[in-house]
Design an enzyme around this catalytic site. Structure first.
Site, PDB file in Angstrom:
ATOM      1  N   GLY A  28       8.296  -7.741   9.021  1.00  0.00           N
ATOM      2  CA  GLY A  28       7.213  -7.095   8.281  1.00  0.00           C
ATOM      3  C   GLY A  28       5.882  -7.147   8.008  1.00  0.00           C
ATOM      4  O   GLY A  28       6.048  -8.152   8.058  1.00  0.00           O
ATOM      5  N   SER A  29       5.796  -6.786   6.755  1.00  0.00           N
ATOM      6  CA  SER A  29       4.592  -6.590   6.114  1.00  0.00           C
ATOM      7  C   SER A  29       4.423  -7.795   5.458  1.00  0.00           C
ATOM      8  O   SER A  29       5.611  -8.421   4.543  1.00  0.00           O
ATOM      9  CB  SER A  29       4.073  -5.260   5.946  1.00  0.00           C
ATOM     10  N   SER A  30       3.542  -8.517   5.719  1.00  0.00           N
ATOM     11  CA  SER A  30       3.007  -8.786   3.835  1.00  0.00           C
ATOM     12  C   SER A  30       2.401  -8.439   2.486  1.00  0.00           C
ATOM     13  O   SER A  30       2.425  -9.289   1.824  1.00  0.00           O
ATOM     14  CB  SER A  30       1.793  -9.243   4.645  1.00  0.00           C
ATOM     15  N   GLY A  31       3.207  -7.486   2.448  1.00  0.00           N
ATOM     16  CA  GLY A  31       2.834  -6.465   1.196  1.00  0.00           C
ATOM     17  C   GLY A  31       4.629  -7.039   0.363  1.00  0.00           C
ATOM     18  O   GLY A  31       4.446  -6.725  -0.188  1.00  0.00           O
TER      19      GLY A  31
END
Lengths: 138, 424, 424, 138
Positions: D64-67
């Protein structure tokens, strides 16, 4: 006066005849032609300053800008269209350009037209049959 | 040409007069090309807002106008909706800052008429020569129909999508019908390399890619060059934009390969489809020097106009030019025009680039082409540019002499009023 | 890690404390990855304006703030200029229409502080999850360092450029130094396919590509799927955006191949590098149906919010959604939010799309992510979306239930207030 | 009480011990974790609702996310960091995430940690040496 007959195919139909203006260099109408004056303006072009209006334009193909048919149409509207066009190797720009210039046009000839035809030769174009008759000058 | 049922229907007028007229033109066009059939496209880059001879453009009824100039008929044809997804190439003026360009009120009115027409018919008013910088990024293998000679090789060579250089008339007819003649670079075998260019030099900045492209265009004309780089580098979007614009000015390079870089050229064999090159050319110091000389037509070092961003500047170039102009002043004898897409200017505004350029006394302009006929500032005789495309066309279009060099040299010239560029 | 002279110099502080701190982080990062060396990059997509827990973000001095949150230190480090060309991923709010989102004044102030910091340090305030739609289009083989999980496969698989999914900290350090650890998808062998997915169905619109991507992400997780399409199609940018966003939500698909489409997969053999797939999977009607069920978490057909444009809508999607909304009215119980990039909104403004959306009662929003923590309209319980990414994340982020369907179904829902979508 | 020793390599140095929280599913911190509460929130995740604070988190990798690191840092600042992390296959997100979470982290182990270790096992992590000692529960 020697005669040569070239055989090719119709790009845009019709018949016409006139004096040839020949270049071995590709032509960009936009940025290389003054449509209203009907002359070639490209800086290092061998036909720079010459008019194609009312002549049979013989050239290898189009280069350059996609403004080709835009300028070709203005050439026609300004009354500067050539009598006919003989194009060595037709491409997208010259094809739609010839359509909107509405002049008889042949291409894919059995001999290289820019070598066989010289400026000043008298040229009869029967585009429907794809035939070009060249009467050499002098 | 062999037509499918839906194409035949359009030609017979079953989908209205606009599509019928478009198919008429396309069949003529396809026959002129020697094409046997059409292929579907949903990606067209139109040329609809550009009229290089506005004195010839009389009608102000937009349907009449477009019928005459794009559908090439005196009949008044009303277009409902264009079919294909599309973007638009440059328009005749900066749609907002046209007064900076000293454009006429009547040309501005013409643009407003066409804008309304576009909104009504589903034409995207993107107004840039670099559609790939503002969201039109085709997929490898996608059949497109793009105008703009510098954008076409980006589509073909860089992205591996497929397009010929379409013109205003063909692109509009294609957008109306979603049909493009299957010919030229839509066909596998025409995409193969023809000429091998051994690049002996290190091509590591925008100027070097301009020079290489201008050389290749001149020697290859309509052929498909294959660049073999002695010093490996992956050129970025700014560099490829330069290569593409230059090759489409001195010649008509609409497709090329860079071995190990572009998607259809993992190897030399792949680039040539296993065949032998028709010609092998070398690009070394002498070719580079000659190309540079060919591009420089000026002798007077006092410059009237510095014109940058042809094709429209990339984000990186906007950043770099703003940095060079920070706390500087453009010389009183010089106009500084910097061109980009409206959409990229939106970023330049936020990032303070627009302010920096304005403070220095320059103009950040959009929507049209810095080569626009008759729209140089009055009295312009000498132009400096960092674009080989601009250097190629400006003499014929504007009757001016041109200096060609780097972005840094152009900004130095804008500040000092004197051209001090040289080939290093 | 083995450092070059210039890397060693940065680490020793010879180019200032900011680059030194960045190199410290990068060496730790590279060692955690097991990388042996760095490679140069000039293309970074940064995450600098996004703070999902603004209550944790106390300092208002921007150097202190960035030092703490991006350089991960309590020391106050002043950055002069970032080195690499860059764009920025989404920010915390719509930088102009933040009040529509009911964002707090203090969050808006935080953004203004960071904006000034970006302008000073050479960070591009592009604010989008789709850098490839606004001018950042890397070349095949170009080493990049991109944040945003849905953008990464566009860079890798679609364009053939090379990036891992960078995070806020790594991307900032990379932009400062121009150095990225050589690991993951920067290396040839890691880009080869691992799983073969036989796609039995016709995937011909955005919904179908979302479903396929969400299926593949779930079964492949971090692997490299290879799609073999039974019914050949060249997906366009809107479809690939869907595939990428979905595969990076249910899994971590950062690289894939579509045989005959993507640049590193001219053939099945090329996609797998001549090796055998680890697994062969089939995607047929049952898998499609199950994926659809997995994405739909709502049961109540009365919808509070229709949220579209996640990732940011393409030009084509903006045109299409505007057409659907023309002369329509959004239901009084529903909020309609449509998201795109600031730069693409500039086109939407000119083309009248923004007006059409506003007239219908919807909002065209930019700069941030529709999944932004705590920024759904107050009281939102049921959300409808045409994005599988949104449908995946919204329940965990916003505590809401989600309907997933087509653009047409979402607009129908916005107008009627009721979800009437179904899998056809 | 049986003991197992796994050998891998350091991702982030240090030593720690604690009770294991194990999942065979990948984790997305952003959009899948509440950093301030320190719990997993992803809708269909097998650990949904469970807290990793003060435990040894054992998981295959990040999706998932690059956060990821943004949330990882907030997890640390909020006092919710795990004692240590054992990651099956480290990737860019988990690597920089572990760096900013500042907890001992090992990866590339000689056995699959999510199969060998079960939730509730006591785990000693010597990240500097790349050694994980597992004491099975009960």
């Amino acid at each position: 006066m020697s005669q040569i007959v070239l055989k090719g195919r119709k790009a845009v139909g019709g018949t016409a005849e006139g004096e040839a203006l020949v270049t071995k260099q590709t032509i960009s109408t936009w940025g290389g032609v003054d449509a209203v004056k009907g002359i070639i303006t490209e800086r290092r072009h061998e036909l720079r300053g010459q008019s194609f209006a009312g002549r049979v334009l013989v050239f290898p193909s189009a280069k350059g800008s996609s403004g080709w048919s835009t300028v070709a149409q203005v050439i026609r509207l300004a009354g500067n269209a050539p009598k006919a066009m003989i194009i060595g190797e037709i491409n997208s720009l010259t094809a739609i350009g010839a359509v909107v210039m509405q002049v008889p046009t042949v291409t894919d000839l059995d001999q290289n037209p820019t070598e066989v035809i010289a400026t000043g030769d008298w040229v009869k174009v029967d585009a429907d049959k794809g035939i070009v008759e060249v009467t050499k000058k002098g | 040409m062999k037509l499918t049922r839906d194409e035949q229907d359009m030609l017979e007028g079953k989908e209205g007069r606009a599509k019928q007229r478009a198919m008429e033109l396309l069949v003529q066009y396809g026959e002129a090309l020697g094409a046997e059939r059409f292929v579907d496209t949903n990606n067209v880059h139109l040329l609809i807002g550009f009229y290089p001879y506005p004195q010839m453009v009389t009608p102000r009824d937009s349907d009449e106008l477009i019928s005459k100039f794009l559908l090439d008929t005196d009949e008044r044809i009303v277009v409902d909706r264009v079919k294909s997804f599309n973007t638009t190439h440059i328009w005749a003026i900066d749609l907002e800052r046209w007064q900076v360009m000293e454009a006429s009120e009547s040309l501005h009115e013409l643009m407003e008429v066409i804008k309304k027409y576009c909104i009504r018919t589903g034409v995207s008013i993107t107004a840039t020569c670099t559609p790939y910088q503002i969201g039109n990024v085709p997929t490898k293998g996608e059949h497109c129909a793009w105008t703009e000679s510098s954008a076409v090789p980006f589509c073909n060579a860089v992205l591996g999508a497929r397009t010929n250089t379409e013109a205003a008339h063909s692109a509009f007819a294609i957008a109306l019908t979603g049909k493009v003649p299957l010919s030229g670079f839509h066909i596998d075998e025409n995409r193969l390399g023809t000429h091998l260019i051994d690049v002996e030099l290190d091509v590591n900045d925008v100027l070097e890619w301009y020079l290489l492209g201008y050389f290749a265009g001149e020697v290859c004309q309509l052929a498909v060059p294959v660049y073999q780089l002695k010093h490996a580098i992956t050129p970025n979007i700014s560099m490829l934009k330069a290569l593409n614009a230059a090759g489409a000015s001195s010649g008509g390079v609409m497709m090329y390969h860079i071995i190990g870089v572009t998607p259809e050229a993992p190897t030399l064999e792949a680039a040539f489809g296993g065949k032998k090159p028709k010609e092998v050319l070398s690009y070394g110091p002498a070719e580079r020097r000659q190309t540079y000389e060919n591009l420089n037509s000026a002798t007077d070092e006092r410059v009237d106009l510095v014109n940058m961003g042809c094709p429209h500047y990339s984000l990186e170039q906007l950043r770099d030019v703003a940095r060079l102009l920070e706390d500087k002043k453009v010389h009183e004898n010089v106009d500084l025009w910097i061109w980009t897409a409206h959409q990229l200017k939106a970023i330049a505004d936020r990032n303070g680039y627009t302010d920096i350029i304005a403070k220095a006394g320059g103009h950040l302009l959009t929507d049209t082409c810095p080569l626009n006929t008759n729209l140089f500032p009055k009295g312009t005789k000498i132009v400096a540019t960092d674009s080989a495309k601009h250097a190629h066309y400006a003499p014929a279009i504007g009757g001016v002499d041109v200096w060609f060099g780097t972005m840094e040299e152009c900004i130095d010239c804008a500040i000092t009023g004197k051209w001090r560029g040289e080939l290093k």
